[in-house]
Design a protein around this motif. Structure first.
Motif, PDB file in Angstrom:
ATOM      1  N   ALA A 146       1.416  92.192  88.984  1.00 13.44           N
ATOM      2  CA  ALA A 146       1.859  93.470  89.555  1.00 13.44           C
ATOM      3  C   ALA A 146       1.755  94.580  88.510  1.00 13.44           C
ATOM      4  O   ALA A 146       1.931  94.350  87.313  1.00 13.44           O
ATOM      5  CB  ALA A 146       3.289  93.362  90.060  1.00 13.44           C
ATOM      6  N   GLN A 147       1.460  95.786  88.973  1.00 15.05           N
ATOM      7  CA  GLN A 147       1.397  96.930  88.072  1.00 15.05           C
ATOM      8  C   GLN A 147       2.794  97.313  87.583  1.00 15.05           C
ATOM      9  O   GLN A 147       3.802  97.044  88.261  1.00 15.05           O
ATOM     10  CB  GLN A 147       0.760  98.115  88.798  1.00 15.05           C
TER      11      GLN A 147
ATOM     12  N   ASP B 194       5.146  99.157  89.872  1.00 12.46           N
ATOM     13  CA  ASP B 194       5.412  98.542  91.169  1.00 12.46           C
ATOM     14  C   ASP B 194       6.794  97.890  91.194  1.00 12.46           C
ATOM     15  O   ASP B 194       7.455  97.747  90.163  1.00 12.46           O
ATOM     16  CB  ASP B 194       4.325  97.501  91.449  1.00 12.46           C
TER      17      ASP B 194
ATOM     18  N   HIS C 243       4.390  95.942 101.449  1.00  8.68           N
ATOM     19  CA  HIS C 243       4.961  97.146 100.829  1.00  8.68           C
ATOM     20  C   HIS C 243       6.448  96.946 100.549  1.00  8.68           C
ATOM     21  O   HIS C 243       7.190  96.509 101.421  1.00  8.68           O
ATOM     22  CB  HIS C 243       4.748  98.357 101.742  1.00  8.68           C
TER      23      HIS C 243
ATOM     24  N   HIS D 283       3.180  93.121  96.375  1.00  8.55           N
ATOM     25  CA  HIS D 283       2.388  94.330  96.556  1.00  8.55           C
ATOM     26  C   HIS D 283       1.125  94.311  95.693  1.00  8.55           C
ATOM     27  O   HIS D 283       0.134  93.685  96.048  1.00  8.55           O
ATOM     28  CB  HIS D 283       3.275  95.550  96.257  1.00  8.55           C
ATOM     29  N   THR D 284       1.140  94.978  94.530  1.00  8.91           N
ATOM     30  CA  THR D 284      -0.085  95.039  93.730  1.00  8.91           C
ATOM     31  C   THR D 284      -0.473  93.686  93.160  1.00  8.91           C
ATOM     32  O   THR D 284      -1.650  93.453  92.854  1.00  8.91           O
ATOM     33  CB  THR D 284       0.041  96.077  92.600  1.00  8.91           C
ATOM     34  N   ASN D 285       0.481  92.785  93.009  1.00 12.07           N
ATOM     35  CA  ASN D 285       0.106  91.428  92.600  1.00 12.07           C
ATOM     36  C   ASN D 285      -0.743  90.754  93.683  1.00 12.07           C
ATOM     37  O   ASN D 285      -1.709  90.050  93.390  1.00 12.07           O
ATOM     38  CB  ASN D 285       1.339  90.583  92.265  1.00 12.07           C
TER      39      ASN D 285
ATOM     40  N   ASP E  73      -2.559  92.497  95.851  1.00 10.68           N
ATOM     41  CA  ASP E  73      -3.814  93.245  95.862  1.00 10.68           C
ATOM     42  C   ASP E  73      -4.826  92.613  94.904  1.00 10.68           C
ATOM     43  O   ASP E  73      -6.004  92.474  95.228  1.00 10.68           O
ATOM     44  CB  ASP E  73      -3.572  94.702  95.450  1.00 10.68           C
TER      45      ASP E  73
ATOM     46  N   ILE F  41      -8.085  95.889  91.704  1.00 16.53           N
ATOM     47  CA  ILE F  41      -7.923  96.393  93.066  1.00 16.53           C
ATOM     48  C   ILE F  41      -9.284  96.839  93.584  1.00 16.53           C
ATOM     49  O   ILE F  41      -9.993  97.607  92.939  1.00 16.53           O
ATOM     50  CB  ILE F  41      -6.908  97.540  93.110  1.00 16.53           C
TER      51      ILE F  41
END
Length: 258
Positions: free
Chosen positions: A19-20, A23, A65, A99-101, A103, A136
């Protein structure tokens, strides 16, 4: 099963380490010690998802989300998101968000597969996963087609009646980027990588005009449509590893074209 057991399995599927920094992923509402018999998989923890969970005695929601994204100083029913969290806690519904993880580990690959993009590589490279560059979005050199043909392909892949297209519909497209979610910050990189087309969501007017003038076509398929592939994918994964009732929220794009 205990909520903690399900969390561990989800984090095995999409590790939090990917993850970012900005995030907010993990178990965001509820107790990891609660018993879970039913799970609702959804893109957003919106009012419809929460109402469905309450009405159907759902124990846990797994979302893409995060239900808590920006910092909160209080949780009350005086604001819309505080009220959501208040209702979740009141009805003992746990929420886990990936989420971003997700992605990085799955979303880009799924989107590229939907569009039959062969030999696709990481677009916005952020790390390595299993000794392969990951990030991403995906970029690939594809069979030459017109922008109009790509628009029809996107509609078919993501079950859309219409898409928003920026560019000459007769333009020949070869190098394609698919960037699930919001692509407004990916346009400059797509231009740098000499892409002919980016398929994404949430493109602003001026961003699109500037991109067109630099030779980049855009298909805005809406944020929801390009990411709702999360629901089926995560539901299938959970069905294969847990002994719970797994329910997929109905696919219903909040964007209407009339």
């Amino acid at each position: 099963m205990k909520c903690k057991e399900i969390v561990d399995l989800l984090e095995k599927y999409s590790p939090k380490m990917y993850a970012q920094e900005w995030d907010n992923v993990s178990l965001l509402v509820g107790s990891e010690n609660k018993d879970v018999n039913s799970i609702l998989v959804t893109l957003d923890v919106d009012n419809a998802a929460i109402e469905y969970a309450i009405e159907n005695n759902i124990d846990m929601i797994v979302s893409h989300h995060p239900v808590i994204f920006s910092s909160m100083k209080s949780v009350t029913d005086d604001d819309y998101n505080g009220k959501r969290i208040y209702e979740l806690l009141k009805h003992d519904i746990a929420v886990y968000s990936m989420h971003t993880n997700y992605d990085l580990t799955h979303m880009a690959d799924l989107a590229a597969k939907k569009l039959s993009m062969k030999n696709a590589n990481a677009f916005e490279i952020m790390c390595e996963i299993n000794n392969e560059k990951a990030g991403i979005g995906k970029i690939a050199v594809c069979k030459k087609m017109s922008l109009r043909q790509w628009a029809n392909k996107v509609k078919e892949a993501f079950l859309l009646d219409v898409v928003k297209v920026y560019g000459d519909l007769d333009k020949t497209i070869e190098t394609v980027v698919v960037y699930p979610g919001s692509g407004k910050d990916a346009v400059n990189l797509a231009i740098m990588k000499k892409a002919d087309l980016i398929i994404t969501g949430d493109i602003a007017h001026h961003t699109a005009i500037d991109a067109m003038d630099q030779g980049l076509a855009i298909i805005d398929a809406t944020h929801y449509a390009v990411e709702c592939i999360f629901i089926e994918n995560v539901a299938q994964y959970l069905k294969s590893v847990v002994q719970c009732n797994i329910i997929q929220q109905e696919i219903k794009n909040p964007v209407k074209f009339i």
